[in-house]
Design an enzyme around this catalytic site. Structure first.
Site, PDB file in Angstrom:
ATOM      1  CG  ASP A   1      -4.823  -2.869  -5.083  1.00 13.59           C
ATOM      2  OD1 ASP A   1      -3.822  -3.063  -4.357  1.00 13.59           O
ATOM      3  OD2 ASP A   1      -5.758  -2.113  -4.740  1.00 13.59           O
TER       4      ASP A   1
ATOM      5  CD  GLU B   1      -2.853   0.421  -0.137  1.00 17.28           C
ATOM      6  OE1 GLU B   1      -2.486   1.231   0.723  1.00 17.28           O
ATOM      7  OE2 GLU B   1      -3.118   0.768  -1.324  1.00 17.28           O
TER       8      GLU B   1
END
Length: 408
Positions: free
Chosen positions: A79, A174
């Site tokens: 991400d 994350e």
């Protein structure tokens, strides 16, 4: 595919995580990249690849050495930050950088200037990849993903390269602190791991912030302003009062190195009700707890001042400093230092002024310090990466893996 082509392909995927979402992963776009990575690893010849229901890609490159040595894990997150757009990224490639200012966007007058970004001065003759100034780049952490896949490609194309089992994982979310919520340490089956998610590749990181989040709710009294004398209590003004009672020298813009901070990152409200969201950070857990207590003390003071519960404070732990556990596993740091030295890089250890999946994984029983990618200025349009460092980190990881091979 070379590492430049691989990285440029990955950043074409819009994979911003969503802090407001309750799904796992927090955004569907992350699954598109996860599927692509699963297929790519399989096409390279990785025999064991799985994409689980939480969006984590697990892969194993089996040993050709009988596992005479440690089983090492390599981890990166897919991400990108929700702080800036990750859609339709337009990259610029600067070959043999000469130290001059780099124009990202002429119309918007956005320039990467070494006087403002002094890290550029250390990257003379590197190949750099930047944005066009309208989005983030996504090197955090698609540079880490590209480095790991490049390592896998090299190993699979060179059967003479001796290695133990190599465990690989690519995680979602994350950037919103949920990258390891569903991580299966037992399935990963590594003795220890490294997240590849940092800056300069000479830097090793095994200390991070102790992290807490605070939500401060202010309950005002809204009265028609024409008749408000001695009646109205404007929650917005009380919110400002609360924030001004926090130490000015503990704001992010006033801190560095091991200094902690309390950061007001969101404020929404009106006369009747205001909500402030803070993050609280400190490498020292006792000091972090004192910062949290300070929030509660200020709330108590203002509640007494106004004569009712005008302030409510909710504090939650986000993650803790991995250093306490890593001190029992410093050989993992020594192995990384040796690999860097073997590749002609002088290693140095620095504290992370942030968090990492590795911190939570360490507390979950998988020691997991952090290594660099060559990425800089993450989370915004001034982000850039040194392709030269990315290529060098591939060499370092291969050395780290080969150094771990034990003789019969």
């Amino acid at each position: 595919m070379n590492i430049k082509e691989r990285f440029l392909k990955y950043v074409s995927f819009d994979t911003q995580s969503d802090p407001q979402s309750t799904t796992t992963p927090s955004s569907k776009n992350q699954l598109i990249l996860a599927e692509y990575l699963k297929d790519e690893l399989m096409s390279l010849g990785v025999p064991h690849v799985e994409l689980d229901s939480s969006g984590i890609v697990y892969a194993t490159i089996p040993s050709n050495n009988g596992n005479k040595g440690d089983i090492i894990g390599l981890i990166a997150h897919m991400d990108t930050s929700p702080d800036a757009s990750g859609k339709d990224i337009q990259t610029q490639i600067i070959e043999d950088y000469q130290g001059n200012p780099i124009v990202l966007n002429q119309d918007k007058k956005l320039v990467l200037d070494p006087q403002e970004f002094p890290d550029l001065s250390d990257l003379i003759h590197h190949t750099l990849i930047t944005t066009d100034g309208t989005t983030l780049l996504g090197a955090d952490d698609k540079a880490g993903v590209a480095i790991i896949v490049q390592v896998a490609q090299y190993i699979l194309q060179h059967p003479e390269f001796k290695h133990n089992d190599i465990q690989i994982a690519f995680t979602p979310d994350e950037e919103v602190g949920r990258g390891t919520d569903c991580f299966n340490v037992q399935k990963f089956h590594a003795d220890y791991a490294y997240t590849i998610d940092g800056g300069n590749i000479a830097e090793l990181e095994y200390e991070n912030f102790n992290a807490f989040s605070a939500i401060v709710k202010v309950h005002g009294r809204s009265i028609h302003p024409g008749y408000a004398k001695n009646k109205m209590i404007n929650s917005l003004r009380v919110a400002y009062e609360f924030d001004n009672l926090l130490p000015v020298h503990e704001r992010p813009e006033a801190t560095s190195d091991y200094e902690g901070f309390a950061h007001l990152h969101d404020l929404n409200g009106n006369c009747e009700e205001t909500v402030m969201e803070y993050i609280i950070r400190n490498h020292d857990l006792d000091l972090a707890k004192k910062q949290c207590q300070n929030f509660k003390d200020i709330a108590e003071f203002l509640n007494k001042k106004y004569g009712y519960t005008i302030i409510e404070v909710e504090i939650e732990e986000s993650y803790l400093n991995m250093k306490e556990h890593m001190l029992n596993h410093m050989y993992i740091i020594d192995y990384a230092k040796q690999a860097l030295s073997d590749c002609g890089i002088e290693p140095r250890t620095i504290p992370i002024r942030g968090g990492t999946d590795g911190a939570r994984l360490t507390y979950m029983g998988l020691p997991c310090p952090n290594l660099g990618t060559g990425g800089y200025n993450c989370h915004g349009p001034y982000e850039f990466v040194s392709l030269t460092m990315m290529e060098k980190q591939v060499e370092v990881l291969l050395k780290l893996i080969s150094n771990n091979v034990k003789e019969k």
